[in-house]
Design a protein around this motif. Structure first.
Motif, PDB file in Angstrom:
ATOM      1  N   GLU A  60       0.796  -1.233   0.000  1.00 45.59           N
ATOM      2  CA  GLU A  60       0.000   0.000   0.000  1.00 45.59           C
ATOM      3  C   GLU A  60       0.829   1.284   0.000  1.00 45.59           C
ATOM      4  OE1 GLU A  60      -3.225  -0.330  -0.440  1.00 45.59           O
ATOM      5  OE2 GLU A  60      -2.944  -2.496  -0.360  1.00 45.59           O
ATOM      6  N   THR A  61       2.125   1.204   0.221  1.00 44.45           N
ATOM      7  CA  THR A  61       2.890   2.450   0.288  1.00 44.45           C
ATOM      8  C   THR A  61       2.964   3.099  -1.093  1.00 44.45           C
ATOM      9  OG1 THR A  61       5.033   1.438  -0.159  1.00 44.45           O
ATOM     10  CG2 THR A  61       4.335   1.531   2.148  1.00 44.45           C
ATOM     11  N   ASP A  62       2.881   4.407  -1.136  1.00 40.11           N
ATOM     12  CA  ASP A  62       2.921   5.132  -2.415  1.00 40.11           C
ATOM     13  C   ASP A  62       4.227   4.855  -3.164  1.00 40.11           C
ATOM     14  OD1 ASP A  62       0.465   6.153  -1.862  1.00 40.11           O
ATOM     15  OD2 ASP A  62       1.198   8.080  -1.106  1.00 40.11           O
ATOM     16  N   LEU A  63       5.333   4.830  -2.403  1.00 43.37           N
ATOM     17  CA  LEU A  63       6.639   4.615  -3.021  1.00 43.37           C
ATOM     18  C   LEU A  63       6.693   3.240  -3.686  1.00 43.37           C
ATOM     19  CD1 LEU A  63       9.512   5.785  -3.406  1.00 43.37           C
ATOM     20  CD2 LEU A  63      10.164   4.627  -1.289  1.00 43.37           C
ATOM     21  N   GLY A  64       6.250   2.215  -2.965  1.00 43.64           N
ATOM     22  CA  GLY A  64       6.264   0.848  -3.501  1.00 43.64           C
ATOM     23  C   GLY A  64       5.377   0.712  -4.722  1.00 43.64           C
ATOM     24  N   ILE A  65       4.198   1.302  -4.661  1.00 42.61           N
ATOM     25  CA  ILE A  65       3.259   1.236  -5.791  1.00 42.61           C
ATOM     26  C   ILE A  65       3.883   1.881  -7.028  1.00 42.61           C
ATOM     27  CG2 ILE A  65       1.049   2.142  -6.667  1.00 42.61           C
ATOM     28  CD1 ILE A  65      -0.001   1.834  -3.727  1.00 42.61           C
ATOM     29  N   ALA A  66       4.492   3.041  -6.828  1.00 43.36           N
ATOM     30  CA  ALA A  66       5.090   3.762  -7.957  1.00 43.36           C
ATOM     31  C   ALA A  66       6.247   2.987  -8.572  1.00 43.36           C
ATOM     32  CB  ALA A  66       5.562   5.146  -7.492  1.00 43.36           C
ATOM     33  N   VAL A  67       7.098   2.423  -7.727  1.00 45.04           N
ATOM     34  CA  VAL A  67       8.269   1.691  -8.233  1.00 45.04           C
ATOM     35  C   VAL A  67       7.835   0.422  -8.963  1.00 45.04           C
ATOM     36  CG1 VAL A  67      10.301   0.354  -7.524  1.00 45.04           C
ATOM     37  CG2 VAL A  67       9.897   2.618  -6.536  1.00 45.04           C
ATOM     38  N   ARG A  68       6.888  -0.323  -8.389  1.00 44.98           N
ATOM     39  CA  ARG A  68       6.435  -1.556  -9.049  1.00 44.98           C
ATOM     40  C   ARG A  68       5.803  -1.249 -10.404  1.00 44.98           C
ATOM     41  NH1 ARG A  68       5.437  -2.948  -3.680  1.00 44.98           N
ATOM     42  NH2 ARG A  68       3.361  -2.039  -3.719  1.00 44.98           N
ATOM     43  N   SER A  69       5.082  -0.133 -10.457  1.00 46.27           N
ATOM     44  CA  SER A  69       4.455   0.254 -11.715  1.00 46.27           C
ATOM     45  C   SER A  69       5.510   0.669 -12.743  1.00 46.27           C
ATOM     46  CB  SER A  69       3.471   1.396 -11.440  1.00 46.27           C
ATOM     47  OG  SER A  69       3.014   1.926 -12.646  1.00 46.27           O
ATOM     48  N   GLU A  70       6.448   1.502 -12.319  1.00 47.26           N
ATOM     49  CA  GLU A  70       7.474   2.004 -13.240  1.00 47.26           C
ATOM     50  C   GLU A  70       8.302   0.858 -13.830  1.00 47.26           C
ATOM     51  OE1 GLU A  70       9.705   5.262 -11.613  1.00 47.26           O
ATOM     52  OE2 GLU A  70      11.132   5.273 -13.276  1.00 47.26           O
ATOM     53  N   LEU A  71       8.545  -0.149 -13.015  1.00 46.55           N
ATOM     54  CA  LEU A  71       9.382  -1.267 -13.475  1.00 46.55           C
ATOM     55  C   LEU A  71       8.564  -2.442 -14.014  1.00 46.55           C
ATOM     56  CD1 LEU A  71      12.033  -1.252 -10.596  1.00 46.55           C
ATOM     57  CD2 LEU A  71      12.302  -0.367 -12.923  1.00 46.55           C
ATOM     58  N   ASN A  72       7.243  -2.321 -13.950  1.00 51.52           N
ATOM     59  CA  ASN A  72       6.353  -3.376 -14.451  1.00 51.52           C
ATOM     60  C   ASN A  72       6.673  -4.730 -13.814  1.00 51.52           C
ATOM     61  OD1 ASN A  72       4.371  -4.653 -15.983  1.00 51.52           O
ATOM     62  ND2 ASN A  72       5.742  -4.989 -17.730  1.00 51.52           N
ATOM     63  N   LEU A  73       6.789  -4.742 -12.505  1.00 49.52           N
ATOM     64  CA  LEU A  73       7.230  -5.962 -11.813  1.00 49.52           C
ATOM     65  C   LEU A  73       6.162  -7.051 -11.792  1.00 49.52           C
ATOM     66  CD1 LEU A  73       9.243  -4.563  -8.757  1.00 49.52           C
ATOM     67  CD2 LEU A  73      10.044  -5.165 -11.042  1.00 49.52           C
ATOM     68  N   SER A  74       4.925  -6.682 -12.053  1.00 47.76           N
ATOM     69  CA  SER A  74       3.884  -7.709 -12.001  1.00 47.76           C
ATOM     70  C   SER A  74       4.018  -8.717 -13.133  1.00 47.76           C
ATOM     71  CB  SER A  74       2.496  -7.062 -12.024  1.00 47.76           C
ATOM     72  OG  SER A  74       2.343  -6.322 -13.212  1.00 47.76           O
ATOM     73  N   ARG A  75       4.944  -8.485 -14.074  1.00 50.95           N
ATOM     74  CA  ARG A  75       5.161  -9.454 -15.158  1.00 50.95           C
ATOM     75  C   ARG A  75       5.864 -10.708 -14.639  1.00 50.95           C
ATOM     76  NH1 ARG A  75       9.496  -5.923 -15.382  1.00 50.95           N
ATOM     77  NH2 ARG A  75      11.534  -6.739 -16.068  1.00 50.95           N
ATOM     78  N   PHE A  76       6.449 -10.653 -13.463  1.00 54.56           N
ATOM     79  CA  PHE A  76       7.174 -11.810 -12.940  1.00 54.56           C
ATOM     80  C   PHE A  76       6.196 -12.841 -12.380  1.00 54.56           C
ATOM     81  CE2 PHE A  76      10.849  -8.748 -11.751  1.00 54.56           C
ATOM     82  CZ  PHE A  76      11.286  -8.745 -13.071  1.00 54.56           C
ATOM     83  N   ALA A  77       6.504 -14.127 -12.626  1.00 50.43           N
ATOM     84  CA  ALA A  77       5.624 -15.201 -12.124  1.00 50.43           C
ATOM     85  C   ALA A  77       5.491 -15.150 -10.606  1.00 50.43           C
ATOM     86  CB  ALA A  77       6.181 -16.557 -12.553  1.00 50.43           C
ATOM     87  N   SER A  78       6.563 -14.789  -9.923  1.00 48.19           N
ATOM     88  CA  SER A  78       6.521 -14.805  -8.457  1.00 48.19           C
ATOM     89  C   SER A  78       5.644 -13.689  -7.890  1.00 48.19           C
ATOM     90  CB  SER A  78       7.934 -14.704  -7.874  1.00 48.19           C
ATOM     91  OG  SER A  78       8.539 -13.495  -8.231  1.00 48.19           O
ATOM     92  N   ALA A  79       5.152 -12.812  -8.745  1.00 50.14           N
ATOM     93  CA  ALA A  79       4.201 -11.784  -8.278  1.00 50.14           C
ATOM     94  C   ALA A  79       2.941 -12.437  -7.725  1.00 50.14           C
ATOM     95  CB  ALA A  79       3.844 -10.840  -9.414  1.00 50.14           C
ATOM     96  N   ALA A  80       2.662 -13.647  -8.212  1.00 50.54           N
ATOM     97  CA  ALA A  80       1.462 -14.352  -7.736  1.00 50.54           C
ATOM     98  C   ALA A  80       1.511 -14.595  -6.233  1.00 50.54           C
ATOM     99  CB  ALA A  80       1.316 -15.682  -8.469  1.00 50.54           C
ATOM    100  N   ASN A  81       2.711 -14.742  -5.673  1.00 53.98           N
ATOM    101  CA  ASN A  81       2.824 -14.995  -4.229  1.00 53.98           C
ATOM    102  C   ASN A  81       2.277 -13.818  -3.420  1.00 53.98           C
ATOM    103  OD1 ASN A  81       4.075 -17.377  -4.885  1.00 53.98           O
ATOM    104  ND2 ASN A  81       6.149 -16.552  -4.661  1.00 53.98           N
ATOM    105  N   THR A  82       2.251 -12.649  -4.042  1.00 50.75           N
ATOM    106  CA  THR A  82       1.703 -11.467  -3.375  1.00 50.75           C
ATOM    107  C   THR A  82       0.303 -11.139  -3.898  1.00 50.75           C
ATOM    108  OG1 THR A  82       3.886 -10.504  -3.021  1.00 50.75           O
ATOM    109  CG2 THR A  82       2.010  -8.989  -2.999  1.00 50.75           C
ATOM    110  N   LEU A  83       0.157 -11.093  -5.210  1.00 44.35           N
ATOM    111  CA  LEU A  83      -1.080 -10.581  -5.805  1.00 44.35           C
ATOM    112  C   LEU A  83      -2.246 -11.550  -5.654  1.00 44.35           C
ATOM    113  CD1 LEU A  83       0.466  -9.040  -9.050  1.00 44.35           C
ATOM    114  CD2 LEU A  83       0.011  -7.934  -6.848  1.00 44.35           C
ATOM    115  N   GLN A  84      -1.970 -12.827  -5.485  1.00 41.64           N
ATOM    116  CA  GLN A  84      -3.060 -13.798  -5.311  1.00 41.64           C
ATOM    117  C   GLN A  84      -3.339 -14.096  -3.859  1.00 41.64           C
ATOM    118  OE1 GLN A  84      -2.297 -17.212  -7.827  1.00 41.64           O
ATOM    119  NE2 GLN A  84      -2.222 -15.961  -9.672  1.00 41.64           N
ATOM    120  N   LYS A  85      -2.705 -13.366  -2.948  1.00 41.99           N
ATOM    121  CA  LYS A  85      -2.936 -13.576  -1.504  1.00 41.99           C
ATOM    122  C   LYS A  85      -4.305 -13.065  -1.121  1.00 41.99           C
ATOM    123  CE  LYS A  85       0.199 -15.636   0.901  1.00 41.99           C
ATOM    124  NZ  LYS A  85      -0.103 -16.601   1.955  1.00 41.99           N
TER     125      LYS A  85
END
Lengths: 248, 119
Positions: free
Chosen positions: B94-119
């Motif tokens: 939820e932090t603004d900094l984290g949200i901005a960085v993940r968006s800028e780097l498009n980190l959700s393309r990684f398979a391991s994002a599921a460990n967070t996004l599917q929680k």
């Protein structure tokens, strides 16, 4: 253990704290652990070295579903097949490890506790080996294992709910674990291996030399005894994480 | 943490260096290009590139910088494997900094994002 990690013929100046932590980890590696004996722990370490060159792992890495490629791992140990497979996956294809795969391990003969200790061993050995490989140094010979039985200690407060395995809670640790979180920090990456508390201590100790201690991490500018500043460190850390496709 | 460090030191950086853009890695970070390439060579196990970059960094920055840089890279070769083998989610999405960085780097393309996004 002074015969290990002498760095005598190393063309680069290795900091004394790095040498110390590498030596001390080798000493702990050789001892009986929580779920594996000393000889088994050293075998696990050796298997992690075989994994990086495994033919099956290379084939699996190149396809969409690793399970679609059948065969046997190149292996150098007498460890159970399920343990060999876990070691190879963590080293060569960690991003595709899933909750369902980890959940099946006990049925296949590898307890969750043993899996966590195994992971703790190979990540530490791998990072020491990567330090050597990256500087063009020979890998250090593995230590002579110490005989003895594993303690089979499982922390009573470990609970499921965060990752694939049970972990200690962020707050309220008691008993032998009451001081496990460094400076009270309990980020998920610190909790990750806490089903086997010595594994947490192992990686924190190594990390304090190869990267920064938990206290040192609070300094976002530059630690005096490091030759690179925090931005330089974090660029390296982030690029390594990106290549490994690590979301965390 | 790169963004947090750059904010602390009031230094302009370009996060696309994390995604391998050489010009971006140099913005605000001394030896940035070769530090980034060293990290890339280690993590991708590209030995030819590793030897080249190690020599370049040694000549450019010296042996102490090389050793400390290799230490950090080796450390994170461990950290990513701890995170993914145990399936831990990001602590705070939820932090603004984290949200901005993940968006800028498009980190959700990684398979391991599921460990967070599917929680």
């Amino acid at each position: 253990m002074d015969r290990y990690f002498s760095y005598e013929n190393c063309p680069y100046p290795i900091r004394a704290d790095i040498q110390k932590e590498h030596r001390e980890y080798w000493q702990r590696l050789a001892q009986p652990g929580s779920w594996w004996s000393g000889p088994e722990r050293v075998s696990i370490a050796n298997e992690s070295r075989v994994a990086v060159k495994c033919t099956l792992c290379k084939s699996r890495k190149s396809v969409l579903s690793p399970e679609s490629v059948e065969g046997s791992h190149d292996s150098a140990s007498q460890l159970p097949e399920v343990a060999v497979d876990a070691i190879h996956r963590i080293i060569t294809d960690q991003t595709r490890i899933s909750q369902s795969w980890v959940a099946k391990l006990p049925k296949n003969g590898l307890s969750t506790e043993a899996y966590v200790e195994l992971a703790g061993i190979i990540v530490c050995v791998f990072s020491i080996d990567e330090f050597h490989r990256s500087l063009g140094l020979e890998l250090e010979p593995l230590p002579v294992p110490v005989e003895g039985s594993p303690s089979q200690y499982r922390p009573a407060q470990a609970e499921l709910g965060t990752g694939f395995v049970a972990m200690l809670p962020k707050e309220g640790l008691t008993g032998p674990e009451r001081d496990l979180w460094p400076n009270g920090r309990s980020a998920n990456v610190i909790r990750a291996l806490s089903l086997v508390p010595p594994a947490v201590k192992d990686w924190l100790a190594l990390s304090s030399a190869q990267y920064l201690s938990m206290e040192g991490m609070e300094n976002l500018v530059k630690q005096d005894d490091r030759s690179i500043n925090r931005m330089q460190m974090e660029l390296i850390a982030a690029r390594v994480s990106a290549i490994n496709e690590c979301f965390y | 943490m790169l963004r947090a460090s750059s904010l602390t030191t009031e230094t302009e950086v370009d996060l696309q260096g994390i995604n391998g853009k050489q010009g971006a890695a140099s913005v605000g970070i001394e030896y940035g290009k070769n530090l980034m390439l060293l990290a890339e060579a280690i993590a991708s196990r590209n030995n030819e590139l590793l030897v080249q970059v190690r020599d370049k960094l040694l000549n450019e920055a010296g042996a102490k910088v090389l050793v400390d840089a290799v230490g950090v890279a080796a450390n994170f070769q461990r950290m990513v494997r701890i995170a993914d083998s145990m399936g831990i989610p990001v602590d705070d999405m939820e932090t603004d900094l984290g949200i901005a960085v993940r968006s800028e780097l498009n980190l959700s393309r990684f398979a391991s994002a599921a460990n967070t996004l599917q929680k």
